[in-house]
Write a protein that holds these residues in place. Sequence first.
Motif, short mmCIF file in Angstrom:
data_model
loop_
_atom_site.label_atom_id
_atom_site.label_comp_id
_atom_site.label_asym_id
_atom_site.label_seq_id
_atom_site.Cartn_x
_atom_site.Cartn_y
_atom_site.Cartn_z
N ARG A 129 9.73 -2.20 -4.72
CA ARG A 129 8.69 -3.08 -4.16
C ARG A 129 8.81 -4.48 -4.73
O ARG A 129 8.68 -5.47 -4.04
CB ARG A 129 7.30 -2.50 -4.44
CG ARG A 129 7.07 -1.25 -3.58
CD ARG A 129 5.61 -1.00 -3.41
NE ARG A 129 5.14 -0.03 -4.39
CZ ARG A 129 3.88 0.38 -4.46
NH1 ARG A 129 2.97 -0.11 -3.64
NH2 ARG A 129 3.51 1.26 -5.34
N LEU A 130 9.07 -4.52 -6.03
CA LEU A 130 9.24 -5.82 -6.69
C LEU A 130 10.42 -6.58 -6.07
O LEU A 130 10.30 -7.76 -5.72
CB LEU A 130 9.48 -5.59 -8.19
CG LEU A 130 9.85 -6.83 -9.00
CD1 LEU A 130 8.68 -7.79 -9.06
CD2 LEU A 130 10.27 -6.44 -10.43
N GLY A 139 0.80 -1.23 0.00
CA GLY A 139 0.00 0.00 0.00
C GLY A 139 0.83 1.27 0.00
O GLY A 139 0.28 2.37 -0.02
N ASP A 140 2.13 1.16 0.06
CA ASP A 140 2.98 2.35 0.17
C ASP A 140 3.40 2.86 -1.21
O ASP A 140 4.38 2.40 -1.79
CB ASP A 140 4.21 2.03 1.03
CG ASP A 140 5.04 3.27 1.31
OD1 ASP A 140 4.79 4.32 0.66
OD2 ASP A 140 5.92 3.20 2.19
N GLU A 141 2.63 3.85 -1.70
CA GLU A 141 2.88 4.35 -3.07
C GLU A 141 4.15 5.19 -3.14
O GLU A 141 4.59 5.56 -4.23
CB GLU A 141 1.68 5.19 -3.56
CG GLU A 141 0.33 4.44 -3.56
CD GLU A 141 0.29 3.26 -4.53
OE1 GLU A 141 1.04 3.28 -5.51
OE2 GLU A 141 -0.50 2.32 -4.27
N THR A 142 4.75 5.49 -1.99
CA THR A 142 5.97 6.32 -2.04
C THR A 142 7.20 5.48 -2.41
O THR A 142 8.24 6.01 -2.72
CB THR A 142 6.24 6.99 -0.68
OG1 THR A 142 6.57 5.97 0.28
CG2 THR A 142 5.04 7.79 -0.20
N VAL A 143 7.04 4.15 -2.34
CA VAL A 143 8.19 3.29 -2.70
C VAL A 143 8.10 2.96 -4.20
O VAL A 143 7.04 2.58 -4.69
CB VAL A 143 8.18 1.99 -1.86
CG1 VAL A 143 9.38 1.12 -2.22
CG2 VAL A 143 8.17 2.31 -0.38
N ALA A 144 9.20 3.10 -4.89
CA ALA A 144 9.22 2.87 -6.35
C ALA A 144 8.85 1.42 -6.65
O ALA A 144 9.21 0.51 -5.90
CB ALA A 144 10.61 3.17 -6.90
N PRO A 145 8.12 1.18 -7.76
CA PRO A 145 7.72 -0.19 -8.10
C PRO A 145 8.89 -1.16 -8.16
O PRO A 145 8.78 -2.30 -7.69
CB PRO A 145 7.08 -0.04 -9.49
CG PRO A 145 6.67 1.38 -9.58
CD PRO A 145 7.60 2.18 -8.73
#
Length: 463
Positions: free
Chosen positions: A390-391, A381-387
């Motif tokens: 996150r991947l 849910g943390d949109e501040t972390v780049a995809p």
Amino acid sequence: MLQVTNTLTRAKEPVRPHTPGRVAMYSCGPTVYRYAHVGNLRTFLLADLVRRALEVGGVEVRQVQNITDVCHMTNERFDRGEDRMLVSARLEDRSPAEIADYYTRAFLEDAAALNLQRAAAYPRASDYVPQMQELVARLLERGHAYEVDGNLYFAVESFPGYGRLSGNTLDRLRAGHRQDEPDPRKRHHADFALWKAAGPGRLVKWPSPWGDGYPGWHIECSAMSLATLGEHIDVHTGGEDNVFPHHEDEIAQSESVVGHQVVTTWVHGRHLLTGDRKMAKSAGNFTSLRELGERGRSPLAARLLFLQARYRTPLNFTWEALEGAERTLDRLRSRVAAWAGSAGAAGREPGAAGYEERFWAAVDDDLDTPRALAVLAELEGDETVAPAARLASAQAFDRFLGLDLAAQVGQRLPAGAEGLIAERERARAARDFAAADRLRDRLATLGVEVTDTRAGTTWRLRH
Ligand code: AMP
Ligand code: ZN
């Protein structure tokens, strides 16, 4: 460093191998006279989680899991001169060896479907009968065993540490003595069988210095663990019902033979329940992985369901909870695929460090899998972390979770499906559920299955 609750000390302790950097681990395996049920698999998953947590930490793990193929004897009254393998053989009109081979293969398939890593060895009890007899002979020599009419018993009073694991010390056992038919052959009612004389009509038996017979269940695990891993075993896993008498008796046998402590850390998982009762073969309230498949559920949804509870809490199995886990798994996979899609060809990115630290801290803290999954959900849910970050973190976590989170990475929707999904989302937003259902059916004909979650609609390709 991984810490687990050691049943022997009743404390949370780090796993400190006898040989630094290398863990010897023994896991009590299945009785192969029918399919494993998902309760058994919960216990086998515990072993896999201990192993993965150690391996992620850079430790080499040699895991051995036994197969109780013939001569499994848990309860003498049930046993009545034949064991459960033989009952099953008669019912299905196959030989005990055929039954055991068939269900061993089925067990290995189930284990693979659940992403349980393969053990280094799967010793079968019937291949270790000479080693069992050797142990019994040494116990006799050392005064820990006695023979009555071809039956050999372990004398619990000869082992001062009896009861340390389970708390069932001899004074307590005496106080709680409630056997309706005490066996007159035993000197102490807690003495247990090492070797049993074969009664008439028994199919599976072996010659021995004490006549034809078959081994007790506990001696099987002492013999196989000592033979395959040696006299120092760092971790031994099983379900809570194994604590007594199975593991208590294994300790008494093994330590009476070698003269020192063999297993350092005992890890036991609590049971999987159905309707608040232990899921059990004998109670008939069990579900196999095959039945899950028949109901359209995937094995890894069960893996996620088990991860959602910590191993040392009992867990009630319900189809609703499993369905919920399946939806969560679909959602996670489509999120991971979306991150991969938008991460571009940037190559390996560092993960989200703060999240990774918290995730591994939860794993190392006595396998707190619900907390670890909560960290993953937070990252999701943390949109501040780049995809890309996150991947990378999700893939790192999956080395422990084993959920195939990247299963949908690179998968492409068939032509037209994207437009139908968007149209269906608009229909749902307009609360036109009849149209949404029609669109779901059209997507299904293209091989696309859609699931609605709070985070939006996810899809997966049907195989
Ligand atoms: P079995 O095939 O009966 O020898 O059992 C294999 C393993 O499954 C043992 O380690 C048991 O402790 C474990 N087990 C049996 N029933 C359950 C249950 N309901 N939940 C979790 N583990 C179980
Ligand atoms: Zn065992």
